[in-house]
Enzyme design. Structure first.
Site, short mmCIF file in Angstrom:
data_model
loop_
_atom_site.label_atom_id
_atom_site.label_comp_id
_atom_site.label_asym_id
_atom_site.label_seq_id
_atom_site.Cartn_x
_atom_site.Cartn_y
_atom_site.Cartn_z
N GLY A 1 0.82 -1.21 0.00
CA GLY A 1 0.00 0.00 0.00
C GLY A 1 0.85 1.26 0.00
N ASN B 1 -7.39 4.59 9.26
CA ASN B 1 -6.87 3.38 9.90
C ASN B 1 -6.85 3.46 11.42
OD1 ASN B 1 -4.86 5.29 8.71
ND2 ASN B 1 -3.46 4.21 10.08
N GLN C 1 -7.76 0.54 4.01
CA GLN C 1 -8.61 0.03 5.10
C GLN C 1 -10.00 -0.36 4.63
OE1 GLN C 1 -7.95 -0.71 8.31
NE2 GLN C 1 -5.81 -0.07 8.16
N SER D 1 -3.96 -2.83 -0.28
CA SER D 1 -2.87 -3.65 0.22
C SER D 1 -3.43 -4.98 0.70
CB SER D 1 -2.17 -2.93 1.38
OG SER D 1 -1.18 -3.75 1.93
N HIS E 1 -2.46 -7.36 2.71
CA HIS E 1 -2.40 -7.87 4.10
C HIS E 1 -3.43 -7.25 5.02
CE1 HIS E 1 -0.08 -4.75 6.50
NE2 HIS E 1 0.20 -4.33 5.30
N THR F 1 9.92 -8.08 -11.67
CA THR F 1 9.22 -9.34 -11.92
C THR F 1 8.06 -9.49 -10.94
OG1 THR F 1 11.26 -10.32 -12.72
CG2 THR F 1 9.51 -11.86 -12.05
N CYS G 1 2.63 2.30 13.21
CA CYS G 1 3.84 2.98 12.75
C CYS G 1 4.32 3.98 13.80
CB CYS G 1 3.58 3.73 11.46
SG CYS G 1 2.49 2.86 10.36
#
Ligand SMILES: *Cc1c(COP(=O)(O)O)cnc(C)c1O
Length: 387
Positions: free
Chosen positions: A72, A153, A181, A201, A203, A239, A326
Site C-alpha cells: 500500500g 486506519n 482500510q 494492500s 495484508h 518481476t 507505525c
C-alpha cells in the site's frame, strides 16, 4: 495458558486459508517468470492476469486499469509522486490532501513540498471527517491532484468519497483515494464514485504482506517510480510476485463474497465491546459513530498512558494498538486524534481495537473484561511493569 486474542486487524490480518491455498502452487511448482514465453512462464502469466481480472471486478474497474505493486505504501507514493512529477510538466504545482492520512501519503506529500510543490492539508471535524465542500474550495488552477483516504486506519472514519469524486471530476482534477482500510470491507465502485486512482494492500484483507495494487483510470498513469524491464505495461518494472498476487486476488474475492455478512458481524462485535468499554468511568469514544468502519473502535481513557495499557493487555494475551502501529513506540500521540481535536492527554490514553473475520463473541467479552481490569489496575497504581 491464556488464549491469544488478536484485535489489531487494522495493522495487519491473518492470512486466510483460501489465500494460502491460492499461493502454494506458485511458490512450489509454477515458478516460471510471467514474462517468459515457455509454458512455465505462461502458467505464471495466466495466474497474474487471472488475479488482475478478479481484483478489477472487486472495485468495478476494467482489468487493464489494475497495476500490481509491492504494498500500500508503494501505491500511495506512486500515486502522489508519480502524478506530481507528470503534471508538473503541465505547470501544476499544487496538491490537496488531509491531515489524517496514513504516513505513506503524508510523508510522500512532505517530500513533494521539498521539491517545490505546494500542499494543502485539509482539516477534519471532531469526528475525523473531511468536508467535500472544503475540497472544492481548496482547488486552484494549478492543482494536480486531490488525495483523500477512503477510511481512516486509526479511528475508522469513512470519508465522503463519492462526493469528493464528483467535485474533482467536474473540476477536471485527478482524485486518488487510499482505500487500504476499506478494500474488502466496504463496497467500492470506482466508476460510480468517480475515483481516478485507488490504493489497496493485500495484508489488510487477509492476504499476504508485501503486495498491493494501484488502480489508475484508463487514460492516466502516474510517471514511473521504478524503471526497468517494463512489466505492468511499462509502468511498474520488476518481476511480478506471482504467488502473492494470486493470494491477494483470492483474499479479495473471498472478502467481497462475504462482505455484507462480515460487516454486520464485525459491527455487532464492535458495538458489544464499545458498550462494555464505555461503561468504564472517564472513557470517551473517538471517531464517527455514523460513518465508521465496522471493525474499528477507538477510545480514550482519562488518567491512562496508552503504551502502559497496551503492555497490560499484552500480559492478558490481548493484542491491540494505541495510535497507529507505525507511531507506537514514539512518544507523540496520534496525529489523527489531535487533528480531530482530542485533547493531548486523552490522545495519549487512547486504545484502538480493530476486529477481523476470525474474532468471536467470546473474545469480545474477554476484551471488555481485560480492558476494564487493566484500566482499573493502572489507575490504582497496580502496574505489572514494576511489580
Ligand atoms: C496499512 C496502511 C497503508 C500501508 O500499507 P502497507 O501495505 O503496509 O505498506 C497505507 N494506508 C493505510 C490507510 C493503511 O492502513
Amino acid at each position: 495458558m491464556k488464549k491469544f486474542i488478536y484485535a489489531d486487524n487494522a495493522a495487519t490480518t491473518k492470512l486466510s486459508d483460501r489465500a494460502l491455498d491460492a499461493m502454494m502452487p506458485y511458490l512450489r511448482d509454477h515458478y516460471g517468470n510471467p514474462s517468459s514465453i515457455y509454458s512455465a512462464g505462461r502458467e505464471a502469466h495466466r495466474a497474474v492476469e487471472d488475479a488482475r481480472r478478479k481484483i478489477a471486478a472487486a472495485i468495478h474497474a476494467p482489468a487493464g486499469d489494475i497495476y500490481f505493486t509491492s504494498c500500500g505504501t508503494e501505491s500511495d507514493n506512486w500515486a502522489l509522486k508519480g502524478t506530481a512529477r507528470r503534471l508538473k510538466k503541465e505547470g501544476k504545482n499544487h496538491i490537496i490532501t488531509t491531515v489524517i492520512e496514513h504516513h505513506a501519503i503524508l510523508h510522500a506529500a512532505k517530500s513533494l513540498e521539498e521539491d517545490g510543490f505546494d500542499v494543502t492539508y485539509l482539516p477534519v471535524d471532531t469526528k475525523g471527517r473531511v468536508s467535500a465542500e472544503a475540497v472544492r474550495e481548496a482547488i486552484r488552477p494549478q492543482t494536480a491532484l486531490v488525495s483523500v483516504m477512503y477510511a481512516n486506519n486509526e479511528i475508522g472514519t469513512v470519508q465522503p468519497v463519492a462526493e469528493i469524486g464528483e467535485i474533482c471530476r467536474r473540476e477536471g482534477i485527478l482524485f486518488h483515494t487510499d482505500a487500504v482500510q476499506a478494500a474488502g470491507i466496504l463496497p467500492i465502485d470506482v466508476k460510480e464514485q468517480k475515483i481516478d486512482m485507488l490504493s489497496m494492500s493485500a495484508h489488510k484483507f487477509n492476504g499476504p504482506k508485501g503486495t498491493g495494487v494501484l488502480y489508475c483510470r484508463k487514460g492516466f498513469c502516474p510517471d514511473n517510480l521504478l524503471d526497468g524491464g517494463a512489466q505492468e505495461r511499462g509502468h511498474r518494472s520488476g518481476t511480478e510476485n506471482v504467488a502473492y498476487i494470486a493470494g491477494m486476488a483470492a483474499a479479495l474475492e473471498e472478502a467481497c463474497l462475504t462482505m455484507e455478512e462480515k460487516a454486520a458481524r464485525l459491527a455487532s462485535l464492535r458495538d458489544r465491546i464499545q458498550e462494555g468499554i464505555l461503561a468504564i468511568p472517564g472513557t470517551y469514544l473517538n471517531g464517527d459513530e455514523e460513518n465508521r468502519l465496522p471493525g474499528i473502535l477507538n477510545v480514550s481513557f482519562e488518567k491512562i498512558d496508552g503504551e502502559a495499557l497496551l503492555f497490560e493487555l499484552d500480559l492478558k494475551g490481548i493484542a491491540a494498538s494505541s495510535g497507529s502501529a507505525c507511531t507506537s513506540g514514539s512518544v507523540d500521540p496520534s496525529h489523527v486524534l489531535l487533528a480531530a481535536g482530542v485533547p493531548y492527554q486523552l490522545a495519549h490514553g487512547s486504545l484502538r481495537i480493530s476486529l477481523g473475520r476470525y474474532n468471536t463473541e467470546e473474545e469480545a467479552d474477554q476484551i471488555v473484561k481485560g480492558v476494564t481490569e487493566a484500566v482499573e489496575d493502572l489507575r490504582a497504581g497496580r502496574v505489572s511493569r514494576n511489580g
